[in-house]
Design a protein around this motif. Structure first.
Motif, PDB file in Angstrom:
ATOM      1  N   ASP A  70       5.245   1.462   1.820  1.00  0.00           N
ATOM      2  CA  ASP A  70       6.528   2.104   1.510  1.00  0.00           C
ATOM      3  C   ASP A  70       7.225   2.550   2.794  1.00  0.00           C
ATOM      4  N   LYS A  71       6.480   3.178   3.675  1.00  0.00           N
ATOM      5  CA  LYS A  71       7.071   3.694   4.920  1.00  0.00           C
ATOM      6  C   LYS A  71       7.672   2.575   5.760  1.00  0.00           C
ATOM      7  N   PHE A  72       6.986   1.436   5.808  1.00  0.00           N
ATOM      8  CA  PHE A  72       7.448   0.317   6.632  1.00  0.00           C
ATOM      9  C   PHE A  72       8.278  -0.692   5.834  1.00  0.00           C
ATOM     10  N   GLN A  73       8.607  -0.334   4.608  1.00  0.00           N
ATOM     11  CA  GLN A  73       9.445  -1.158   3.735  1.00  0.00           C
ATOM     12  C   GLN A  73       8.957  -2.603   3.675  1.00  0.00           C
ATOM     13  N   MET A  74       7.687  -2.743   3.326  1.00  0.00           N
ATOM     14  CA  MET A  74       7.135  -4.088   3.190  1.00  0.00           C
ATOM     15  C   MET A  74       6.284  -4.164   1.937  1.00  0.00           C
ATOM     16  N   THR A  75       5.914  -5.374   1.588  1.00  0.00           N
ATOM     17  CA  THR A  75       5.100  -5.557   0.391  1.00  0.00           C
ATOM     18  C   THR A  75       3.694  -5.021   0.627  1.00  0.00           C
ATOM     19  N   LEU A  76       3.033  -4.713  -0.451  1.00  0.00           N
ATOM     20  CA  LEU A  76       1.655  -4.243  -0.384  1.00  0.00           C
ATOM     21  C   LEU A  76       0.761  -5.310   0.252  1.00  0.00           C
ATOM     22  N   THR A  77       0.988  -6.569  -0.117  1.00  0.00           N
ATOM     23  CA  THR A  77       0.218  -7.682   0.446  1.00  0.00           C
ATOM     24  C   THR A  77       0.424  -7.789   1.955  1.00  0.00           C
ATOM     25  N   GLY A  78       1.658  -7.649   2.392  1.00  0.00           N
ATOM     26  CA  GLY A  78       1.960  -7.704   3.827  1.00  0.00           C
ATOM     27  C   GLY A  78       1.269  -6.587   4.585  1.00  0.00           C
ATOM     28  N   MET A  79       1.303  -5.377   4.034  1.00  0.00           N
ATOM     29  CA  MET A  79       0.660  -4.255   4.711  1.00  0.00           C
ATOM     30  C   MET A  79      -0.853  -4.428   4.720  1.00  0.00           C
ATOM     31  N   LYS A  80      -1.427  -4.951   3.640  1.00  0.00           N
ATOM     32  CA  LYS A  80      -2.875  -5.192   3.606  1.00  0.00           C
ATOM     33  C   LYS A  80      -3.286  -6.127   4.740  1.00  0.00           C
ATOM     34  N   LYS A  81      -2.471  -7.150   4.995  1.00  0.00           N
ATOM     35  CA  LYS A  81      -2.778  -8.093   6.079  1.00  0.00           C
ATOM     36  C   LYS A  81      -2.740  -7.393   7.427  1.00  0.00           C
ATOM     37  N   HIS A  82      -1.743  -6.543   7.645  1.00  0.00           N
ATOM     38  CA  HIS A  82      -1.669  -5.800   8.903  1.00  0.00           C
ATOM     39  C   HIS A  82      -2.878  -4.879   9.065  1.00  0.00           C
ATOM     40  N   VAL A  83      -3.247  -4.205   7.995  1.00  0.00           N
ATOM     41  CA  VAL A  83      -4.395  -3.286   8.041  1.00  0.00           C
ATOM     42  C   VAL A  83      -5.682  -4.067   8.304  1.00  0.00           C
TER      43      VAL A  83
END
Length: 118
Positions: free
Chosen positions: A40-53
């Motif tokens: 939410d903070k980075f305005q991206m999809t949950l899937t996208g953030m999971k990949k970054h994490v």
């Protein structure tokens, strides 16, 4: 291709090469956060953030823990110690070389002024 960095440093520097991942590190430096809140903070999809994490986790920069349906992220224990040591060693090398270059330039200017005075 010759490898100059050790694999852990390769993973760390590759992970830190992305602005979003650096932002996640900054955010987690303030407080632990769920992947959902980071997305939410980075305005991206949950899937996208999971990949970054996942990239940050592989590098040991972030640790996650799943409690129920929520996966919480926090900074890893390494604290970028090895990366900072590598950077500091190379910073000292650069400084030494620039100091030597400054000395050469000063000597050249002194020689120029001596020649123009003659």
């Amino acid at each position: 291709m010759v490898q100059h960095l050790s694999p852990p440093l390769d993973l760390s520097f590759a992970a830190l090469s992305d602005a979003t991942r650096r932002g996640v590190i900054d955010q987690l430096g303030r407080a632990d956060a769920s992947i959902t809140s980071l997305a939410d903070k980075f305005q991206m999809t949950l899937t996208g953030m999971k990949k970054h994490v996942q990239v940050l986790e592989r590098a040991g920069l972030v640790v996650t823990q799943k409690v129920g349906r929520v996966r919480t992220c926090r900074l890893g224990r390494s604290g970028l110690r090895a990366e900072a040591e590598w950077i500091e060693a190379h910073r000292k090398l650069f400084e030494a070389r620039f100091d030597a270059l400054d000395e050469i330039i000063s000597e050249m200017k002194l020689e120029e002024s001596d020649e123009s005075a003659s």
